[in-house]
Write an enzyme that holds these catalytic residues in place. Structure first.
Site, PDB file in Angstrom:
ATOM      1  CG  ASP A   1      58.314  -7.320 -28.748  1.00  0.00           C
ATOM      2  OD1 ASP A   1      58.105  -6.875 -29.887  1.00  0.00           O
ATOM      3  OD2 ASP A   1      57.459  -7.902 -28.066  1.00  0.00           O
TER       4      ASP A   1
ATOM      5  NE  ARG B   1      58.514  -8.478 -23.992  1.00  0.00           N
ATOM      6  CZ  ARG B   1      59.424  -7.519 -24.016  1.00  0.00           C
ATOM      7  NH1 ARG B   1      59.139  -6.334 -23.538  1.00  0.00           N
ATOM      8  NH2 ARG B   1      60.616  -7.737 -24.547  1.00  0.00           N
TER       9      ARG B   1
ATOM     10  CE1 TYR C   1      58.739 -14.132 -27.877  1.00  0.00           C
ATOM     11  CE2 TYR C   1      57.309 -14.847 -29.675  1.00  0.00           C
ATOM     12  CZ  TYR C   1      58.150 -13.899 -29.108  1.00  0.00           C
ATOM     13  OH  TYR C   1      58.419 -12.737 -29.788  1.00  0.00           O
TER      14      TYR C   1
ATOM     15  NE  ARG D   1      57.659  -7.027 -37.502  1.00  0.00           N
ATOM     16  CZ  ARG D   1      56.835  -6.022 -37.785  1.00  0.00           C
ATOM     17  NH1 ARG D   1      57.318  -4.833 -38.111  1.00  0.00           N
ATOM     18  NH2 ARG D   1      55.522  -6.202 -37.736  1.00  0.00           N
TER      19      ARG D   1
END
Length: 214
Positions: free
Chosen positions: A52, A197, A110, A50
Site C-alpha cells: 500500500d 493495518r 510484515y 503488492r
C-alpha cells in the site's frame, strides 16, 4: 530468459507498488529504470505481493522476462543507476521459466514498528507508527493467539480488496518492545488489502484497554 530481482524501497513518497496513471509507484519507477538500462521500450514486472501507499519494502521479489543476456550483477548496477535514491535493486538471479514470484512464494512477512512516546516522531517520521498511551503487552499477545492459523479475515480486509479469497493463514505473530519502540512481526502465506493495518489498529485498541483480547 526469466530474471528475479530483490527490491528494497522507502515507500514514503509513493502510492504503493502497483502501477498507476500518476507514475508515482514503485512498479512505475522500477519498470522505467529497467527499460532505460536494457534500452527497450518497456519491461513489465510482476511482484510477490503488492504494498500500500507509504509501505516500505525489504526483499520484495519481482520477476520479468527478457531476451537481453547480461550478467545478473549488471542488472543490479545498471538498473540502480536509473532508480531514485529511495529504491534499489539488491540482487538479480536467473530463474527457471516456471518460476513465479507470487505463485512460488513460500511466505510473506510484515513488520510494524510503533514509537511509544508522549511526543510525536521526528527523525522516524514515515518509518514508525505512534502511540502515546501505555500498551498492555500481555493483552495484545493473548489477542494475537486468536489470529494464528487459517481463518476468514474478511473483517480485516479493505472494502476495495481484490483478493479472490479472504481465507489466509497467519503462521506467527511476534510482539516485543525495546526501549520506546514496539515491534510487531506477522508471517503468513499471504495478506489481504489493509489486513495488517486493521489488525494493528485492533491490537493497539486492546493494548490500551479499550477492548478485551477475546
Amino acid at each position: 530468459m526469466r530474471l528475479a530481482l530483490g527490491i528494497a524501497y522507502s515507500g514514503t513518497a509513493y502510492q504503493g507498488w502497483q502501477s498507476q496513471s500518476t507514475g508515482l509507484t514503485i512498479q512505475d519507477k522500477l519498470e522505467k529504470a529497467l527499460s532505460q538500462f536494457a534500452d527497450v521500450p518497456r519491461i513489465s514486472t510482476l511482484c510477490a505481493g503488492r504494498t500500500d501507499a507509504g509501505v516500505h519494502g525489504l526483499m520484495q521479489v519481482v520477476h520479468f522476462d527478457t531476451d537481453i543476456d547480461r550478467e545478473p550483477h549488471s542488472w543490479v548496477r545498471g538498473t540502480n543507476r536509473y532508480l531514485p535514491s529511495d529504491i534499489a535493486v539488491q540482487w538479480a538471479q536467473v530463474v527457471p521459466g516456471n518460476f513465479h514470484c507470487r505463485g512460488s512464494a513460500l511466505g510473506r512477512r510484515y513488520i510494524y514498528v510503533l514509537l511509544d512516546s508522549r511526543v510525536r516522531p521526528s527523525l522516524e517520521a514515515g518509518r514508525v507508527g505512534w502511540v502515546y498511551h501505555p500498551l498492555n503487552e500481555d493483552a495484545m499477545r493473548q489477542a494475537s493467539q486468536h489470529l494464528l492459523g487459517e481463518h476468514d479475515f474478511s473483517s480485516f480486509r479493505a472494502s476495495s480488496c481484490q483478493a479472490l479469497s479472504p481465507v489466509k493463514t497467519l503462521r506467527q505473530i511476534d510482539i516485543s518492545k525495546r526501549g520506546a519502540y514496539w515491534r510487531f512481526e506477522f508471517e503468513g502465506n499471504a495478506f489481504l488489502h489493509h489486513m495488517i493495518r486493521n489488525i494493528m489498529g485492533c491490537l493497539v485498541s486492546i493494548g490500551q484497554g479499550q477492548q478485551s483480547p477475546d
